[in-house]
Every structure is written in structure tokens, then in C-alpha cells.
Motif scaffolding. Structure first.
Motif, PDB file in Angstrom:
ATOM      1  N   VAL A  43      17.604  -3.612   8.041  1.00  0.00           N
ATOM      2  CA  VAL A  43      16.765  -3.239   9.176  1.00  0.00           C
ATOM      3  C   VAL A  43      15.365  -3.788   8.927  1.00  0.00           C
ATOM      4  O   VAL A  43      14.895  -3.827   7.791  1.00  0.00           O
ATOM      5  CB  VAL A  43      16.729  -1.694   9.310  1.00  0.00           C
ATOM      6  N   ASN A  44      14.686  -4.177   9.980  1.00  0.00           N
ATOM      7  CA  ASN A  44      13.313  -4.656   9.888  1.00  0.00           C
ATOM      8  C   ASN A  44      12.444  -3.573   9.237  1.00  0.00           C
ATOM      9  O   ASN A  44      12.284  -2.481   9.803  1.00  0.00           O
ATOM     10  CB  ASN A  44      12.806  -4.984  11.294  1.00  0.00           C
ATOM     11  N   PRO A  45      11.873  -3.852   8.053  1.00  0.00           N
ATOM     12  CA  PRO A  45      11.093  -2.817   7.359  1.00  0.00           C
ATOM     13  C   PRO A  45       9.831  -2.408   8.116  1.00  0.00           C
ATOM     14  O   PRO A  45       9.367  -1.266   7.970  1.00  0.00           O
ATOM     15  CB  PRO A  45      10.762  -3.464   6.013  1.00  0.00           C
ATOM     16  N   ASP A  46       9.277  -3.301   8.907  1.00  0.00           N
ATOM     17  CA  ASP A  46       8.101  -2.967   9.702  1.00  0.00           C
ATOM     18  C   ASP A  46       8.438  -1.886  10.713  1.00  0.00           C
ATOM     19  O   ASP A  46       7.735  -0.870  10.828  1.00  0.00           O
ATOM     20  CB  ASP A  46       7.581  -4.230  10.398  1.00  0.00           C
ATOM     21  N   THR A  49       9.408   1.551   8.803  1.00  0.00           N
ATOM     22  CA  THR A  49       8.305   2.337   8.244  1.00  0.00           C
ATOM     23  C   THR A  49       7.427   2.935   9.342  1.00  0.00           C
ATOM     24  O   THR A  49       6.972   4.070   9.219  1.00  0.00           O
ATOM     25  CB  THR A  49       7.448   1.506   7.267  1.00  0.00           C
ATOM     26  N   LYS A  50       7.205   2.185  10.400  1.00  0.00           N
ATOM     27  CA  LYS A  50       6.401   2.725  11.507  1.00  0.00           C
ATOM     28  C   LYS A  50       7.096   3.914  12.165  1.00  0.00           C
ATOM     29  O   LYS A  50       6.478   4.949  12.419  1.00  0.00           O
ATOM     30  CB  LYS A  50       6.119   1.640  12.544  1.00  0.00           C
ATOM     31  N   ALA A  51       8.391   3.768  12.442  1.00  0.00           N
ATOM     32  CA  ALA A  51       9.135   4.862  13.080  1.00  0.00           C
ATOM     33  C   ALA A  51       9.198   6.076  12.160  1.00  0.00           C
ATOM     34  O   ALA A  51       9.027   7.215  12.612  1.00  0.00           O
ATOM     35  CB  ALA A  51      10.539   4.393  13.458  1.00  0.00           C
ATOM     36  N   ALA A 163       1.423  -3.403   2.196  1.00  0.00           N
ATOM     37  CA  ALA A 163       1.634  -4.539   1.293  1.00  0.00           C
ATOM     38  C   ALA A 163       3.124  -4.717   0.990  1.00  0.00           C
ATOM     39  O   ALA A 163       3.625  -5.854   0.967  1.00  0.00           O
ATOM     40  CB  ALA A 163       0.845  -4.346   0.003  1.00  0.00           C
ATOM     41  N   LEU A 164       3.834  -3.616   0.775  1.00  0.00           N
ATOM     42  CA  LEU A 164       5.271  -3.701   0.503  1.00  0.00           C
ATOM     43  C   LEU A 164       6.035  -4.240   1.714  1.00  0.00           C
ATOM     44  O   LEU A 164       6.943  -5.063   1.568  1.00  0.00           O
ATOM     45  CB  LEU A 164       5.816  -2.329   0.107  1.00  0.00           C
ATOM     46  N   VAL A 165       5.675  -3.780   2.891  1.00  0.00           N
ATOM     47  CA  VAL A 165       6.334  -4.261   4.115  1.00  0.00           C
ATOM     48  C   VAL A 165       6.095  -5.759   4.270  1.00  0.00           C
ATOM     49  O   VAL A 165       7.032  -6.522   4.533  1.00  0.00           O
ATOM     50  CB  VAL A 165       5.850  -3.485   5.360  1.00  0.00           C
ATOM     51  N   ASP A 166       4.852  -6.191   4.102  1.00  0.00           N
ATOM     52  CA  ASP A 166       4.550  -7.626   4.195  1.00  0.00           C
ATOM     53  C   ASP A 166       5.377  -8.421   3.195  1.00  0.00           C
ATOM     54  O   ASP A 166       5.926  -9.479   3.535  1.00  0.00           O
ATOM     55  CB  ASP A 166       3.057  -7.879   3.965  1.00  0.00           C
ATOM     56  N   ALA A 167       5.494  -7.923   1.976  1.00  0.00           N
ATOM     57  CA  ALA A 167       6.267  -8.624   0.945  1.00  0.00           C
ATOM     58  C   ALA A 167       7.745  -8.699   1.319  1.00  0.00           C
ATOM     59  O   ALA A 167       8.382  -9.747   1.140  1.00  0.00           O
ATOM     60  CB  ALA A 167       6.099  -7.936  -0.406  1.00  0.00           C
ATOM     61  N   HIS A 168       8.284  -7.633   1.849  1.00  0.00           N
ATOM     62  CA  HIS A 168       9.695  -7.636   2.259  1.00  0.00           C
ATOM     63  C   HIS A 168       9.937  -8.581   3.427  1.00  0.00           C
ATOM     64  O   HIS A 168      10.975  -9.243   3.493  1.00  0.00           O
ATOM     65  CB  HIS A 168      10.171  -6.224   2.605  1.00  0.00           C
ATOM     66  N   ILE A 169       9.008  -8.652   4.342  1.00  0.00           N
ATOM     67  CA  ILE A 169       9.142  -9.574   5.480  1.00  0.00           C
ATOM     68  C   ILE A 169       9.129 -11.020   4.982  1.00  0.00           C
ATOM     69  O   ILE A 169       9.955 -11.829   5.387  1.00  0.00           O
ATOM     70  CB  ILE A 169       8.043  -9.323   6.535  1.00  0.00           C
TER      71      ILE A 169
END
Length: 178
Positions: A43-46, A49-51, A163-169
Motif C-alpha cells: 500500500v502507498n505509505p503516504d 500514514t496520513k489515513a 522522512a521514513l515515508v519519503d524513503a519508502h517512496i
């Protein structure tokens, strides 16, 4: 890469009012859980995490004689419905892509079945991730909503999550290109 960061969401006065009221420590812990689960469920981590961070933004506090009444809450709760509306409006106001805002709002709406007569839901993977992330942090009688976190610690964790979300993307984009 992302239109709106968790930091931007966290910093907004609407978030400060409603997420803090429903439990900021719980919202952050649920977002961390969602990040981990987003990898497992592809699933899109962005979005996850927002949801997860916003999943309880619709909570209303149910009091009886000046005391929190968990049974009254359980009987009358529609926080997921109100939360989906608030999350969507907030995200669009902040400049989130409308399609992503809708996906996030639907995950907020479907993170619980407490408001449904039969309690049966068919969830997509994003919605499952948010529901599971919430369940992983729950405590009996809603005590997870009362855990405290300082503003400084919350800000630090939100920045770390971003930062973690950006790295995963970036990692996801790299894997797809190889």
C-alpha cells in the motif's frame, strides 16, 4: 513527490484541535503501525500514514455527569463518519490531490465498523492497513486515547515519519524501475 506532508497536516489548527482531543500519541503510534503494514500489504505509505494519523479526527467526547462514559460512546459513536468528512476537507484545503484525499477519507471512514448495524465491512488494502494499525495500538476501554506526548516529541516523531515515508517512496520507485 507528495503534495502534503504529515508535518503540514500536524501543524494545521484543525488537526491540533481534533487529533489532540482524540489522542495525539495514539494517532502517531497508529501512523507508525500503518507505515510498517503498508510494506506488507503493498500500500502507498503516504496514504497509509496520513489515513492512520487522521483516523480518529472525528471523535466526539461522550461524558455523563462529568466523567467519560465508554458505554455511551460505544452506543452513539459515529466518529469515523465525522472523521472522514473532516479529514477530506482538511486534506483538500492543504492541497492534497483530490483522488488521494478521497482514498484517505474512505480509509478513515472504514477503519472501524462500530457504527454499522451488522458490523461487516469489505475493505481494500489501504483500509485494512489503517484498521489493523489502529487495532495494534488499542487499549481496553479506550485508554489509548489518553496516552500523553509532549508537543516537542510529537513534532520529532512526525518529522521522522515524513522522512521514513519519503524513503519508502523512493525505494518503491527504484524497485519498479529495476
Amino acid at each position: 513527490m507528495r503534495n502534503v506532508t504529515l508535518l503540514e497536516i500536524y501543524s494545521h489548527p484543525i488537526t491540533q484541535k481534533y487529533v489532540k482531543r482524540s489522542g495525539l500519541a495514539h494517532a502517531i503510534a497508529t501512523a507508525y503501525n500503518a507505515l510498517k503494514l503498508s510494506i506488507k500489504y503493498d500500500v502507498n505509505p503516504d496514504l497509509a500514514t496520513k489515513a492512520a494519523f487522521l483516523h480518529d479526527i472525528g471523535h466526539y467526547t461522550w461524558y455523563k455527569d462529568g466523567e467519560w462514559d465508554f458505554e455511551l460512546y460505544k452506543e452513539n459513536d459515529i466518529h469515523a463518519i465525522k472523521g472522514a468528512e473532516r479529514a477530506h476537507k482538511l486534506l483538500v484545503r492543504l492541497g492534497e490531490d483530490p483522488r488521494k484525499a478521497k482514498q484517505i477519507a474512505l480509509a478513515v471512514l472504514l477503519h472501524t465498523d462500530s457504527y454499522l448495524p451488522d458490523g461487516q465491512l469489505e475493505r481494500n488494502n489501504l483500509q485494512k492497513v489503517v484498521a489493523l494499525a489502529d487495532e495494534l495500538d488499542e487499549e481496553p476501554n479506550g485508554q489509548h486515547h489518553y496516552r500523553q506526548i509532549s508537543n516537542e516529541k510529537a513534532l520529532q516523531q512526525i518529522k521522522h515519519l515524513d522522512a521514513l515515508v519519503d524513503a519508502h517512496i523512493v525505494e518503491h520507485i527504484y524497485r519498479k524501475s529495476v
